[in-house]
Design a protein around this motif. Structure first.
Motif, short mmCIF file in Angstrom:
data_model
loop_
_atom_site.label_atom_id
_atom_site.label_comp_id
_atom_site.label_asym_id
_atom_site.label_seq_id
_atom_site.Cartn_x
_atom_site.Cartn_y
_atom_site.Cartn_z
N VAL A 1 0.83 -1.21 0.00
CA VAL A 1 0.00 0.00 0.00
C VAL A 1 0.87 1.26 0.00
CG1 VAL A 1 -1.70 1.33 1.32
CG2 VAL A 1 -1.97 -1.14 1.07
N MET A 2 1.98 1.25 0.73
CA MET A 2 2.88 2.40 0.73
C MET A 2 3.46 2.65 -0.67
SD MET A 2 3.20 4.22 3.44
CE MET A 2 4.76 5.02 3.08
N MET A 3 3.81 1.56 -1.35
CA MET A 3 4.34 1.71 -2.71
C MET A 3 3.27 2.25 -3.65
SD MET A 3 6.76 -1.66 -3.18
CE MET A 3 7.27 -1.18 -4.83
N ALA A 4 2.04 1.79 -3.47
CA ALA A 4 0.95 2.26 -4.32
C ALA A 4 0.69 3.75 -4.10
CB ALA A 4 -0.32 1.45 -4.04
N ILE A 5 0.70 4.17 -2.84
CA ILE A 5 0.44 5.57 -2.52
C ILE A 5 1.54 6.48 -3.02
CG2 ILE A 5 0.28 7.21 -0.60
CD1 ILE A 5 -1.27 5.13 0.96
N THR A 6 2.77 6.04 -2.88
CA THR A 6 3.90 6.91 -3.20
C THR A 6 4.28 6.90 -4.68
OG1 THR A 6 5.42 5.12 -2.60
CG2 THR A 6 4.90 6.75 -0.89
N THR A 7 3.87 5.88 -5.43
CA THR A 7 4.24 5.80 -6.84
C THR A 7 3.06 5.97 -7.79
OG1 THR A 7 3.92 3.40 -7.03
CG2 THR A 7 6.08 4.18 -6.24
N GLY A 8 1.84 5.66 -7.33
CA GLY A 8 0.69 5.71 -8.22
C GLY A 8 0.60 4.51 -9.15
N ALA A 9 1.44 3.50 -8.93
CA ALA A 9 1.40 2.31 -9.77
C ALA A 9 0.17 1.47 -9.46
CB ALA A 9 2.67 1.47 -9.55
N ARG A 10 -0.28 0.70 -10.44
CA ARG A 10 -1.42 -0.19 -10.26
C ARG A 10 -1.01 -1.40 -9.42
NH1 ARG A 10 -1.74 1.44 -15.73
NH2 ARG A 10 -3.68 2.55 -16.24
N LYS A 11 -2.01 -2.04 -8.82
CA LYS A 11 -1.75 -3.21 -7.99
C LYS A 11 -1.05 -4.29 -8.79
CE LYS A 11 -5.05 -6.12 -7.07
NZ LYS A 11 -6.26 -6.78 -6.52
N SER A 12 -1.52 -4.57 -10.00
CA SER A 12 -0.93 -5.64 -10.81
C SER A 12 0.52 -5.32 -11.16
CB SER A 12 -1.74 -5.87 -12.08
OG SER A 12 -1.79 -4.68 -12.86
N GLU A 13 0.81 -4.04 -11.40
CA GLU A 13 2.17 -3.64 -11.73
C GLU A 13 3.11 -3.88 -10.56
OE1 GLU A 13 1.02 -0.07 -14.90
OE2 GLU A 13 1.51 0.41 -12.81
N LEU A 14 2.65 -3.57 -9.35
CA LEU A 14 3.47 -3.75 -8.16
C LEU A 14 3.67 -5.23 -7.85
CD1 LEU A 14 1.95 -0.95 -5.89
CD2 LEU A 14 4.14 -0.91 -7.11
N LEU A 15 2.61 -6.02 -7.96
CA LEU A 15 2.71 -7.44 -7.63
C LEU A 15 3.57 -8.21 -8.63
CD1 LEU A 15 -0.96 -8.21 -6.50
CD2 LEU A 15 1.06 -7.95 -5.06
N ASN A 16 3.70 -7.68 -9.83
CA ASN A 16 4.49 -8.38 -10.86
C ASN A 16 5.94 -7.90 -10.92
OD1 ASN A 16 2.40 -10.06 -11.80
ND2 ASN A 16 1.57 -8.43 -13.08
N LEU A 17 6.33 -7.00 -10.03
CA LEU A 17 7.71 -6.53 -10.02
C LEU A 17 8.66 -7.66 -9.63
CD1 LEU A 17 7.56 -2.99 -8.34
CD2 LEU A 17 8.31 -3.51 -10.67
N ASN A 18 9.81 -7.71 -10.28
CA ASN A 18 10.88 -8.64 -9.93
C ASN A 18 12.07 -7.84 -9.41
OD1 ASN A 18 9.62 -11.14 -10.79
ND2 ASN A 18 9.87 -10.36 -12.88
#
Length: 217
Positions: free
Chosen positions: A177-194
Motif C-alpha cells: 500500500v505504501m508503494m501504491a500511494i507513493t508511486t501511483g502504480a497499479r496493484k498488478s504492476e506492483l505485484l508483478n515486479l521482480n
C-alpha cells in the motif's frame, strides 16, 4: 425515425456484405466455441482475466456456427448480463477454482463493455489468422460509461488505512500500500515486479509491461 431506419438498413447491408466475404474463409464450418478454444490455447497476454471473460460466452453461444452468429444475438446476451448483479472475487475454493460473491448492485457499463471486448478480441484474432473474416461485435454498440470523479484519501483516511495495513495478517500489505500511494502504480504492476526491475541506487522501479502497453519508470 426515417433517418434511423435508413442507418439500420445501411448497417445491415454492410454486415451482410462482410458475411458473404467471410463465407470463403476456412472457419465457415466452425462454431464459436471452437474459435474461442483456438484463441485461448495461444493466449499469453498480460490480462489474466481475459480467458475467463471469453469462456463466459461458451455456454451461451459456443454451439452457434460462425456464419449464424449475429450482432442481435450478442447484444441480447450482453443485455441479460447487464441486468445481473455484480460479482466480487471471493478467493479460491477447495477445488482450487476462483469463487465469486454476488453484490447488491447491478453490473456497471464498463464491466459489460469488457465482456463485449473479450468476444471482439477472439474475432480480431480469427481475422488476423484468416480463419474468419467478419467481426459481428463491431455492430454491437458499447454502453455509455459513467466516469465518476476521482476522489483522494484525506489525511485521516490515509492514516487509518496504514494502521489497518500494519494489522494485516499478510506481512507485506503495508509495503504494498505504501508503494501504491507513493508511486501511483497499479496493484498488478506492483505485484508483478521482480528484483531485476529495481534500481536501488536511482531509487526507481522499471515497469516493462503496463496496462497501456508502454514501459515506464
Amino acid at each position: 425515425k426515417l433517418k434511423s431506419n435508413a442507418q439500420k438498413w445501411a448497417n445491415r447491408i454492410e454486415a451482410d456484405q462482410e458475411l458473404i466475404a467471410a463465407l470463403g474463409y476456412k472457419g465457415a464450418g466452425m462454431t464459436v466455441g471452437e474459435i474461442i478454444d483456438l484463441f485461448i490455447d495461444q493466449h499469453h497476454g498480460k490480462d489474466k482475466w481475459l480467458p475467463n471473460r471469453i469462456r463466459w460466452w461458451i455456454p451461451r453461444i459456443g454451439e452457434i456456427k460462425l456464419p449464424d452468429l449475429t450482432p442481435e444475438i450478442i447484444d441480447e446476451h450482453l443485455r441479460s448480463y447487464a441486468s445481473g448483479n455484480a460479482q466480487h472475487y471471493a478467493g479460491v475454493g477447495d477445488d482450487m477454482k476462483s469463487k465469486t460473491k454476488a453484490l447488491n448492485r447491478k453490473r456497471k457499463s464498463g464491466t459489460v463493455n469488457r465482456m463485449r471486448s473479450a468476444l471482439s478480441v477472439v474475432f480480431r484474432y480469427a481475422k488476423k489468422k484468416r480463419i474468419w473474416g467478419n467481426n459481428p461485435v463491431d455492430h454491437v454498440p458499447k454502453l455509455v460509461e459513467n466516469n465518476t470523479r476521482v476522489r483522494y484519501l484525506s489525511n485521516e483516511e490515509r492514516s487509518r488505512l496504514l494502521v489497518a495495513c500494519k494489522d494485516s495478517r499478510w506481512d507485506r500489505m503495508f509495503l504494498l500500500v505504501m508503494m501504491a500511494i507513493t508511486t501511483g502504480a497499479r496493484k498488478s504492476e506492483l505485484l508483478n515486479l521482480n528484483w531485476q526491475d529495481i534500481d536501488f541506487e536511482r531509487r526507481e522501479a522499471h515497469l516493462g509491461e503496463t496496462k497501456n502497453g508502454e514501459p515506464r519508470v
